[in-house]
Design a protein around this motif. Structure first.
Motif, PDB file in Angstrom:
ATOM      1  N   LEU A 101      -2.889 -44.588 -54.148  1.00  0.00           N
ATOM      2  CA  LEU A 101      -1.665 -43.780 -53.415  1.00  0.00           C
ATOM      3  C   LEU A 101      -2.149 -43.347 -52.422  1.00  0.00           C
ATOM      4  N   ALA A 102      -3.327 -42.673 -52.226  1.00  0.00           N
ATOM      5  CA  ALA A 102      -3.664 -41.723 -51.048  1.00  0.00           C
ATOM      6  C   ALA A 102      -3.700 -43.042 -50.009  1.00  0.00           C
ATOM      7  N   ARG A 157       1.408 -33.849 -49.528  1.00  0.00           N
ATOM      8  CA  ARG A 157       2.417 -35.193 -50.334  1.00  0.00           C
ATOM      9  C   ARG A 157       1.766 -35.752 -51.357  1.00  0.00           C
ATOM     10  N   LEU A 158       0.622 -36.061 -51.207  1.00  0.00           N
ATOM     11  CA  LEU A 158      -0.181 -36.979 -52.170  1.00  0.00           C
ATOM     12  C   LEU A 158       0.015 -36.165 -53.769  1.00  0.00           C
ATOM     13  N   GLU A 190      -2.137 -45.849 -49.847  1.00  0.00           N
ATOM     14  CA  GLU A 190      -0.693 -46.293 -49.384  1.00  0.00           C
ATOM     15  C   GLU A 190       0.013 -44.927 -48.331  1.00  0.00           C
ATOM     16  N   LEU A 191      -0.231 -43.780 -48.945  1.00  0.00           N
ATOM     17  CA  LEU A 191       0.589 -42.726 -48.341  1.00  0.00           C
ATOM     18  C   LEU A 191       0.003 -42.545 -46.450  1.00  0.00           C
ATOM     19  N   CYS A 192      -1.462 -42.691 -46.504  1.00  0.00           N
ATOM     20  CA  CYS A 192      -1.977 -42.713 -45.189  1.00  0.00           C
ATOM     21  C   CYS A 192      -1.562 -43.779 -44.212  1.00  0.00           C
ATOM     22  N   LYS A 194       1.360 -45.523 -44.715  1.00  0.00           N
ATOM     23  CA  LYS A 194       2.755 -45.499 -44.445  1.00  0.00           C
ATOM     24  C   LYS A 194       2.669 -44.460 -42.992  1.00  0.00           C
ATOM     25  N   ALA A 195       2.070 -43.430 -43.333  1.00  0.00           N
ATOM     26  CA  ALA A 195       2.137 -42.373 -42.207  1.00  0.00           C
ATOM     27  C   ALA A 195       1.754 -42.885 -40.791  1.00  0.00           C
ATOM     28  N   LEU A 247      -0.906 -34.317 -45.773  1.00  0.00           N
ATOM     29  CA  LEU A 247      -0.962 -35.522 -46.449  1.00  0.00           C
ATOM     30  C   LEU A 247      -1.478 -34.862 -47.921  1.00  0.00           C
ATOM     31  N   GLU A 255       3.443 -36.672 -54.919  1.00  0.00           N
ATOM     32  CA  GLU A 255       3.571 -38.113 -55.294  1.00  0.00           C
ATOM     33  C   GLU A 255       2.770 -38.358 -56.667  1.00  0.00           C
TER      34      GLU A 255
END
Length: 393
Positions: free
Chosen positions: A96-97, A20-21, A99-101, A103-104, A17, A24
């Motif tokens: 964004l962090a 990926r962040l 949001e990414l978590c 979505k995962a 993660l 992004e």
């Protein structure tokens, strides 16, 4: 009671993660897009890992921040502020962090984990709600400290004192040379807001101080600097009209003398009632010399005393000088016939002994208008005389 599967799954994927962040941020945030790869893989990655670690810990323990964790977030954010990372970029990273978590987690969750997924989502948004004020506080505090350091650096440079030790706190390195700028409102007006416009046009590398209708700034000289364009943009963005007087300082040690020159030009431009724009000493050389103490100024100004009781002749002379002895344009500006203009010019010659139509007479009359304006008390409230057609750059 065993830990919910999604908690464990999210913790195991912390390195993934983080990567990926980081990617992004580089792709979606302009500030990070322009950063070198070693910055993204170094300080940025460390900050992301530290924040995700805290997030996962309080997620697992189902609680809010401790005082120590909040202090750690503030410390990380303060370091980002010291490195010049803008607040909007940092806040975008936090959003964004989350949001990414989220979505995962949605992609991984099974149908029977809907309740746990909902609880995790609420916790993630709760984390964001608590982290954003801490991050903002760190930047605001750092901004205040930085502004104080910048004011101290500006004061030191203007006075000729050493300023090198202030550069780190101010976040601005010493430049090889500077444009020293003095701002003066044309009419009564507060031009303090111009500092924000100046920061924007100068990419926040300017040291400046504004107070009501006056201001001064040090602008580092760069090969791509177009001072006239910069000043035009700042003037256009301001609610109040003002003049900018500039003098070049070849090095930090030359700043005090450049400030004196720019200030003298500013005072001269104000007394002459020049229009808004950029002025240097070269733009007012004649007027500057005429303003030096001596009898010549009084004698020149006295040349126009015979016109004191003839305001239409004084108005004609100012317009004629302003238009560079262009009869046609002067008649248009005054809205009079050419014959009327010629009659007035003959009267001016008869009363003053100086012929406006001749080269020598015109030169002396133009100088006399300048001398008359310079001898007037700038604080008398009687207004200013525009006596030259010279335009600002």
């Amino acid at each position: 009671m065993s830990e919910p599967r999604l908690h464990t799954w999210l913790a195991e994927r912390l390195p993934e993660l983080t990567s990926r962040l980081s990617e992004e941020l580089r792709r979606r945030v302009p500030f990070y897009e322009g950063q070198p790869r070693d910055v993204l893989e170094g300080p940025l990655r460390q900050a992301i890992e530290a924040n995700l670690r805290i997030s996962l810990l309080i997620l697992r323990e189902r609680r809010t921040f401790t005082a120590d964790e909040r202090a750690e977030i503030i410390a990380w954010s303060a370091r980002r502020a010291e490195q010049g990372v803008p607040l909007e970029a940092v806040l975008t990273a936090y959003h964004l962090a989350v949001e990414l978590c989220w979505k995962a987690l949605m992609e991984e969750a099974r149908p029977d984990e809907a309740e746990e997924l909902g609880a995790l989502g609420l916790h993630l948004f709760g984390y964001l709600r608590a982290a954003v004020p801490a991050v903002t506080l760190a930047h605001v505090q750092r901004h205040g400290e930085q502004q104080e350091a910048r004011r101290a650096m500006l004061d030191a440079l203007l006075s000729g004192a050493p300023a090198h030790d202030l550069t780190a706190k101010a976040g601005i390195p010493l430049a090889a040379s500077y444009e020293v700028l003095v701002f003066r409102a044309v009419e009564d007006g507060d031009i303090t807001s111009s500092q924000s416009a100046l920061d924007a046009y100068a990419e926040a590398r300017v040291l400046a101080r504004f107070d009501g209708g006056t201001g001064m700034a040090l602008l580092p000289v760069r090969p791509d600097l177009r001072l006239d364009e910069l000043v035009s943009g700042v003037v256009a963005a301001s609610e109040h009209a003002f003049t900018v007087s500039a003098a070049l300082a070849e090095g930090p040690e030359s700043i005090p003398s450049a400030l004196r020159e720019a200030t003298e030009v500013a005072e001269l431009v104000t007394r002459l009632g020049r229009p808004p724009g950029l002025y240097r000493m070269a733009d007012v050389l004649l007027e500057y010399q005429l303003a030096r103490p001596g009898n010549a100024l009084a004698q020149l100004a006295a040349k126009l005393e015979p016109l004191d009781d003839r305001p239409e002749l004084m108005e004609t002379l100012r317009a004629y000088v302003h238009n560079g002895h262009n009869r046609r344009q002067t008649a248009l500006d005054l809205q009079v016939h050419r014959n009327t203009l010629d009659y007035r010019l003959r009267n001016i010659a008869a009363l003053t002994g100086l012929d406006p139509a001749g080269a020598e007479g015109f030169r002396l009359l133009a100088a006399a208008l300048t001398a008359r304006a310079l001898r007037r008390d700038p604080d008398s409230g009687t207004g200013r005389e525009q006596i030259s057609g010279t335009s600002p750059k």
